[in-house]
Write an enzyme that holds these catalytic residues in place. Sequence first.
Site, PDB file in Angstrom:
ATOM      1  N   ASP A 435     -64.619  76.034 114.704  1.00  0.00           N
ATOM      2  CA  ASP A 435     -63.178  75.816 114.564  1.00  0.00           C
ATOM      3  C   ASP A 435     -62.814  75.769 113.072  1.00  0.00           C
ATOM      4  OD1 ASP A 435     -60.534  74.794 115.952  1.00  0.00           O
ATOM      5  OD2 ASP A 435     -60.878  73.482 114.207  1.00  0.00           O
ATOM      6  N   ASN A 443     -50.983  77.989 108.281  1.00  0.00           N
ATOM      7  CA  ASN A 443     -49.788  78.612 108.878  1.00  0.00           C
ATOM      8  C   ASN A 443     -48.501  78.048 108.281  1.00  0.00           C
ATOM      9  OD1 ASN A 443     -51.154  80.356 110.600  1.00  0.00           O
ATOM     10  ND2 ASN A 443     -51.334  78.810 112.215  1.00  0.00           N
ATOM     11  N   GLU A 478     -57.728  79.017 116.824  1.00  0.00           N
ATOM     12  CA  GLU A 478     -58.604  79.228 115.675  1.00  0.00           C
ATOM     13  C   GLU A 478     -60.059  78.920 116.020  1.00  0.00           C
ATOM     14  OE1 GLU A 478     -56.820  75.043 115.164  1.00  0.00           O
ATOM     15  OE2 GLU A 478     -56.254  76.984 116.020  1.00  0.00           O
TER      16      GLU A 478
END
Length: 569
Positions: A435, A443, A478
Site C-alpha cells: 500500500d 491526490n 493504491e
Amino acid sequence: MDISKRTQGLIWVIWALFVPIGIYLLYQFYAPDQEINWPVLLGYSVLAILTTYFPFKIAGTTIFLIQWINLAIFLKYGVFVEVLVMQLSIIPLVMKLKIGFSDFYRAIFNSFMFFMVSVISGVLVLLMGYQVGSIELKDIIFFGFIYQVINIFTNHVILYSYLRLTKQENEGFFGRDTIWDYAGIIVTFPFGITLYLLNEYVGTIAFFLLGVPFLLVTFLVRLYSNSERINEDLNQATEIGHELADRLTGDEIIELFLTKLSKMLPVDYSYIVDIKEGDMVFLKAMENDVDIEIDHSHEELLKSIAGIVYKTDKSILFNKQSEWLQLSAGFLPNNAESIISVPISRNQKMEGILVIASRKKYAFETYQLQIVSLLCSYFAVSLEKARFVQETVSKSERCALTKLYNYRYLEQQLEINMNDLLNGELRQLSLLMLDIDHFKAINDTYGHQSGNDILFSLARLLEVELEDCGILARYGGEEFVVILPNYSKEQSFKLAEELRTKIESTSFEIRTELEDKPQLIQVKITTSIGISTAPEDCDEAMALIRNADRALYIGAKREGRNRVAEYVK
C-alpha cells in the site's frame, strides 16, 4: 522413409542376379510349346499396359486390377510369356508413378517382385499338373484359382519382407491392402477365366467384347473413386475447420492446424510465415514433426518460394525439385521435392503464407491445392477469433489504469494456487499486500491525475522488480498484491524489503495539475507491505489475503509506515 544408397545398390544387384538369368532359364525350360498367335498376345499386352496405367483408389488403397489378364496369359501361353508381359507392364507403372532416376530403384524392385511372383506361382501350378492351353473347364477353374491365390500370397510375402527389412511403415502382414488384393481375386478371377475361354472360341474379338467394357468400367470406377477422395478430403477439411474454431488460443490453433495438415497430406516440412506491417517473419516451423527455429530476414524470404506467393498473392504447386531448383530454396531442406505454398488471407488481405513440402516427388494432387487454400481460410478466421477472445479476456482480467491483473483474476489465480498447495504441488504459498503511504495527500496536493501517474509508474517498477517471481495484481485503490508460489515467509520478507527500499529510493515524475502553470516535478513515495504465508498462517485463499491485509495495517501502518510486517497469529 528414404532408402539408403547401400540398400538401393543391393536392390540393383539382386535384380541383376535373378531377373535376366531367370528369364533365360524360363525360356530354356518353360518356353511355349504352341505357336504364338501374335495379334492375341498383342491384345493381352495392350490390356495389361492399360490396366496398369489406370489404377484407382478405394479407401486409400491403390488397386491394379491386372490379375485377370496375367491369369489368362498364363493359362494360354504359360509362365515364360506371362513373365515377359508383366515385365512390360512395369513401363506404364513407372510413368504413372513418375519415378525419376534418383528413385529408379523402385521400378527395379517392382520388376524383381513381379518376376518372383510370376515364377513362383506359375512354376508351382505347372508342377501341380496344369497343361498350358487346356480347355478343360474344371482344370482351368481349379488351377487358375490356385495360381491367383499363390500369386497374391507371394506378392505380399515379398512386399512385407521388403518393408520390414528397409524399416518402412507397414500395416502388418494382413493389413488393409492385403484384404483388398484378396477381394480383387473374387472380382477378377471370373473375368480372367472368361477372357481366356472367350478368346479360345471367338478369337481376338474377345478383347473388344470383354476387355474394352472392363476398361470402361475401371475408368468409371476410377472417376468415382477420385470424386470420393475429393469429397472425403473436403469433409475432413470441414471437420478440421470446426476443430480450429473450438480452440481459444493462437498457439493451440497453430499447433492443431499443422498437426492435422501433416496427417491429411504427406507433409514432411511445414512453415507458417507471418506478415507484420508488410514484413515477413517466421511464425512457426516444423520439420519431421519437430519444432525448429529459423531466422530469416524479410529480404531473404522475398527471394524464397514464400516470397513468390507474397508478391503474386497466388498459390503454387511444385511436383519435384527440378521445377523450383532455379529459385532460391531459402529455408527448405535439400531433400525437399514436392511443395505447396498458399497465402493465408482474411478479408482479402494477406496475413501470412503457408509452405508445406514432402520428400516425395508428385506427393500432392492438384485438387489438394484448393483444399489447403480452404484450410488456410479456416485457419485465418480461427486465429482472428482467438485474438478477439484473448483481447476480450485480457480486458476483463486487467486493470485499465495500471495494465496489471485486476482483483477478479487475482481471486481466481489465488484459488488455483491454494488448491495446488493442498494437493502437494506447491510447498508454500506467500502473498504480499503493498500500500502507498499517504496517497490521499498526493491526490490532494497534486491532483488525481498525478496520483494515477504514480500508480502507473509504480506498476511498471513492480513488473521489472518482480519479473518471474510471481503474479502481480492491483487489489484496488493504491493497493497491490503479489502471489509468490513456493516462497517461504523468510524469502517473502527479503523480497518485500528489497521492494520497499527500491520504491523509497525511486523518484516518480508527475505533472502538477492543480497549479496555474502545470509543470513536471519529481516526487518520492514510501510503501507499507504485509506478508502472509500458507500453510503456516492459513489454508484458505481468502484467509491469505485477510492475513496479509491485517499484517499491512496493524504491523506496518500502525507502526509508522514505510516498513514490512509479517502476519502474526
